[in-house]
Design a protein around this motif. Structure first.
Motif, PDB file in Angstrom:
ATOM      1  N   ASP A  10       0.861  -1.198   0.000  1.00 50.51           N
ATOM      2  CA  ASP A  10       0.000   0.000   0.000  1.00 50.51           C
ATOM      3  C   ASP A  10       0.895   1.245   0.000  1.00 50.51           C
ATOM      4  O   ASP A  10       1.472   1.604   1.024  1.00 50.51           O
ATOM      5  CB  ASP A  10      -0.900  -0.018   1.227  1.00 50.51           C
ATOM      6  CG  ASP A  10      -1.909   1.119   1.236  1.00 50.51           C
ATOM      7  OD1 ASP A  10      -1.700   2.130   0.520  1.00 50.51           O
ATOM      8  OD2 ASP A  10      -2.910   1.018   1.968  1.00 50.51           O
ATOM      9  N   LEU A  11       0.998   1.909  -1.137  1.00 48.36           N
ATOM     10  CA  LEU A  11       1.902   3.057  -1.264  1.00 48.36           C
ATOM     11  C   LEU A  11       1.486   4.218  -0.374  1.00 48.36           C
ATOM     12  O   LEU A  11       2.337   4.891   0.220  1.00 48.36           O
ATOM     13  CB  LEU A  11       1.965   3.516  -2.722  1.00 48.36           C
ATOM     14  CG  LEU A  11       2.981   4.626  -3.035  1.00 48.36           C
ATOM     15  CD1 LEU A  11       4.386   4.204  -2.629  1.00 48.36           C
ATOM     16  CD2 LEU A  11       2.932   4.997  -4.511  1.00 48.36           C
ATOM     17  N   SER A  12       0.197   4.483  -0.250  1.00 46.78           N
ATOM     18  CA  SER A  12      -0.268   5.587   0.594  1.00 46.78           C
ATOM     19  C   SER A  12       0.078   5.328   2.061  1.00 46.78           C
ATOM     20  O   SER A  12       0.457   6.248   2.802  1.00 46.78           O
ATOM     21  CB  SER A  12      -1.770   5.803   0.434  1.00 46.78           C
ATOM     22  OG  SER A  12      -2.497   4.651   0.821  1.00 46.78           O
ATOM     23  N   PHE A  13      -0.037   4.065   2.485  1.00 47.38           N
ATOM     24  CA  PHE A  13       0.348   3.710   3.854  1.00 47.38           C
ATOM     25  C   PHE A  13       1.848   3.914   4.044  1.00 47.38           C
ATOM     26  O   PHE A  13       2.290   4.433   5.067  1.00 47.38           O
ATOM     27  CB  PHE A  13      -0.017   2.251   4.136  1.00 47.38           C
ATOM     28  CG  PHE A  13       0.497   1.738   5.450  1.00 47.38           C
ATOM     29  CD1 PHE A  13      -0.191   1.983   6.623  1.00 47.38           C
ATOM     30  CD2 PHE A  13       1.684   1.017   5.509  1.00 47.38           C
ATOM     31  CE1 PHE A  13       0.299   1.516   7.848  1.00 47.38           C
ATOM     32  CE2 PHE A  13       2.185   0.557   6.721  1.00 47.38           C
ATOM     33  CZ  PHE A  13       1.486   0.803   7.895  1.00 47.38           C
ATOM     34  N   SER A  14       2.646   3.514   3.054  1.00 54.63           N
ATOM     35  CA  SER A  14       4.104   3.678   3.136  1.00 54.63           C
ATOM     36  C   SER A  14       4.490   5.145   3.257  1.00 54.63           C
ATOM     37  O   SER A  14       5.403   5.502   4.018  1.00 54.63           O
ATOM     38  CB  SER A  14       4.770   3.065   1.901  1.00 54.63           C
ATOM     39  OG  SER A  14       4.587   1.668   1.859  1.00 54.63           O
ATOM     40  N   GLU A  15       3.815   6.009   2.518  1.00 48.35           N
ATOM     41  CA  GLU A  15       4.105   7.446   2.580  1.00 48.35           C
ATOM     42  C   GLU A  15       3.783   8.005   3.963  1.00 48.35           C
ATOM     43  O   GLU A  15       4.534   8.823   4.509  1.00 48.35           O
ATOM     44  CB  GLU A  15       3.297   8.192   1.512  1.00 48.35           C
ATOM     45  CG  GLU A  15       3.733   7.901   0.079  1.00 48.35           C
ATOM     46  CD  GLU A  15       5.063   8.547  -0.279  1.00 48.35           C
ATOM     47  OE1 GLU A  15       5.644   9.253   0.567  1.00 48.35           O
ATOM     48  OE2 GLU A  15       5.535   8.330  -1.418  1.00 48.35           O
ATOM     49  N   GLU A  16       2.673   7.555   4.535  1.00 51.97           N
ATOM     50  CA  GLU A  16       2.314   8.003   5.887  1.00 51.97           C
ATOM     51  C   GLU A  16       3.328   7.508   6.909  1.00 51.97           C
ATOM     52  O   GLU A  16       3.760   8.246   7.800  1.00 51.97           O
ATOM     53  CB  GLU A  16       0.925   7.485   6.258  1.00 51.97           C
ATOM     54  CG  GLU A  16       0.501   7.877   7.680  1.00 51.97           C
ATOM     55  CD  GLU A  16      -0.780   7.192   8.127  1.00 51.97           C
ATOM     56  OE1 GLU A  16      -1.291   7.552   9.201  1.00 51.97           O
ATOM     57  OE2 GLU A  16      -1.242   6.274   7.418  1.00 51.97           O
ATOM     58  N   LYS A  18       6.430   6.740   6.330  1.00 47.68           N
ATOM     59  CA  LYS A  18       7.666   7.491   6.094  1.00 47.68           C
ATOM     60  C   LYS A  18       7.634   8.815   6.843  1.00 47.68           C
ATOM     61  O   LYS A  18       8.596   9.169   7.544  1.00 47.68           O
ATOM     62  CB  LYS A  18       7.839   7.737   4.597  1.00 47.68           C
ATOM     63  CG  LYS A  18       9.001   8.653   4.249  1.00 47.68           C
ATOM     64  CD  LYS A  18       9.066   8.894   2.740  1.00 47.68           C
ATOM     65  CE  LYS A  18      10.172   9.887   2.383  1.00 47.68           C
ATOM     66  NZ  LYS A  18      10.254  10.103   0.912  1.00 47.68           N
ATOM     67  N   ARG A  19       6.552   9.552   6.690  1.00 49.80           N
ATOM     68  CA  ARG A  19       6.437  10.865   7.334  1.00 49.80           C
ATOM     69  C   ARG A  19       6.511  10.751   8.853  1.00 49.80           C
ATOM     70  O   ARG A  19       7.244  11.502   9.521  1.00 49.80           O
ATOM     71  CB  ARG A  19       5.113  11.517   6.915  1.00 49.80           C
ATOM     72  CG  ARG A  19       4.837  12.868   7.572  1.00 49.80           C
ATOM     73  CD  ARG A  19       3.531  13.461   7.068  1.00 49.80           C
ATOM     74  NE  ARG A  19       2.396  12.583   7.320  1.00 49.80           N
ATOM     75  CZ  ARG A  19       1.765  12.516   8.491  1.00 49.80           C
ATOM     76  NH1 ARG A  19       2.175  13.252   9.523  1.00 49.80           N
ATOM     77  NH2 ARG A  19       0.730  11.719   8.640  1.00 49.80           N
ATOM     78  N   ARG A  36       7.650  -1.773  -2.926  1.00 48.91           N
ATOM     79  CA  ARG A  36       6.315  -2.371  -2.965  1.00 48.91           C
ATOM     80  C   ARG A  36       6.375  -3.883  -3.108  1.00 48.91           C
ATOM     81  O   ARG A  36       5.358  -4.557  -3.002  1.00 48.91           O
ATOM     82  CB  ARG A  36       5.503  -1.767  -4.116  1.00 48.91           C
ATOM     83  CG  ARG A  36       5.267  -0.265  -3.952  1.00 48.91           C
ATOM     84  CD  ARG A  36       4.306   0.257  -4.985  1.00 48.91           C
ATOM     85  NE  ARG A  36       2.951  -0.253  -4.798  1.00 48.91           N
ATOM     86  CZ  ARG A  36       1.932   0.092  -5.564  1.00 48.91           C
ATOM     87  NH1 ARG A  36       2.103   0.933  -6.579  1.00 48.91           N
ATOM     88  NH2 ARG A  36       0.723  -0.395  -5.339  1.00 48.91           N
ATOM     89  N   LYS A 106      -1.886  -2.925  11.851  1.00 45.98           N
ATOM     90  CA  LYS A 106      -2.618  -1.894  11.111  1.00 45.98           C
ATOM     91  C   LYS A 106      -4.078  -1.856  11.581  1.00 45.98           C
ATOM     92  O   LYS A 106      -4.687  -2.909  11.763  1.00 45.98           O
ATOM     93  CB  LYS A 106      -2.600  -2.199   9.616  1.00 45.98           C
ATOM     94  CG  LYS A 106      -1.266  -2.090   8.929  1.00 45.98           C
ATOM     95  CD  LYS A 106      -1.441  -2.396   7.440  1.00 45.98           C
ATOM     96  CE  LYS A 106      -0.158  -2.296   6.662  1.00 45.98           C
ATOM     97  NZ  LYS A 106      -0.331  -2.625   5.233  1.00 45.98           N
TER      98      LYS A 106
END
Length: 236
Positions: A10-16, A18-19, A36, A106
């Motif tokens: 899940d790319l959106s989860f990874s971005e969150e 990361k932040r 991914r 999660k």
């Protein structure tokens, strides 16, 4: 300094992630890389064997192969710290077959993420401080253990073969014990090898990627084979 590696489908989860992990870790992080798939992560880790990373890894990756990816990461980078991520309870038992510092469920709470990052930071700090101290005519120097390929004894001299070259000092193998850990195994009267740095072994020798060969004595073979198999299976 170390990197944060995040492998989740899940790319959106990874971005969150990361932040938030960057906000917690702050100055300790050299960079963050997102993956991914299992193959991309393993390829990166294989190409950077000297790194010690904080690795967030989805358990359910590609049908449950996240656990296998974790084993591969530790084979190639033993000092990396794994933080597993899971949305299900399916693989909870299998997760504990692999050395990891935390299992995030999660959707995770920020406090749980903070605990996971802090545990990984502590272990990474301990790992990066593991060094072998060499004193010779040139002075005193420290060599990180992960950079040592093997020790070679020649009469009263010990040659330390590293990824950067060879350093020689006078000493005995028996005096090394307080400074080295279980990845260093004596395989011959004249050699102590870092088994996490070898490419393969057979009944007579260890082989390194650059073609170097280190003999294995018959008296050490059974013990060495068992330890090396445990390492390859992620049980070392």
């Amino acid at each position: 300094m170390w990197k944060v590696l995040i492998c989740d489908s899940d790319l959106s989860f990874s971005e969150e992630l990361k932040r938030k992990s960057l906000a917690i870790a702050e100055e300790g992080v050299q960079g963050v890389k997102l993956f991914r798939g299992k193959a991309d992560l393993e390829q990166y880790v294989s190409a950077h064997p000297d790194e010690a990373n904080m690795v967030f890894l989805e358990v359910e990756l590609e049908g449950g192969f996240g656990i296998e990816a974790g084993k591969k990461v530790l084979q190639m980078q033993p000092d990396s710290q794994l933080i597993f991520i899971s949305a299900k309870d399916t693989y909870y038992q299998e997760v504990y077959e692999v050395d990891h510092v935390y299992l995030l469920k999660k959707p995770f709470e920020d406090e749980c993420l903070k605990q996971a990052v802090r545990r990984a930071e502590k272990k990474l700090d301990q790992a990066t401080r593991r060094e072998f101290v060499i004193a010779n005519k040139q002075g005193v120097q420290k060599v990180p253990l992960e950079r040592i390929l093997y020790f070679e004894k020649e009469k009263r001299r010990i040659h330390v073969h590293t990824t950067e070259g060879v350093v020689t000092y006078y000493g005995k193998f028996e005096e090394m014990d307080p400074q080295v850990d279980r990845r260093f195994l004596r395989c011959h009267n004249s050699y102590v090898v870092n088994i996490t740095r070898v490419q393969s072994m057979n009944a007579k020798k260890f082989l390194f990627e650059d073609g170097r060969e280190i003999p294995i004595s018959k008296s050490y073979y059974a013990e060495i084979k068992s330890a090396y198999m445990n390492y390859l299976n992620g049980d070392f």
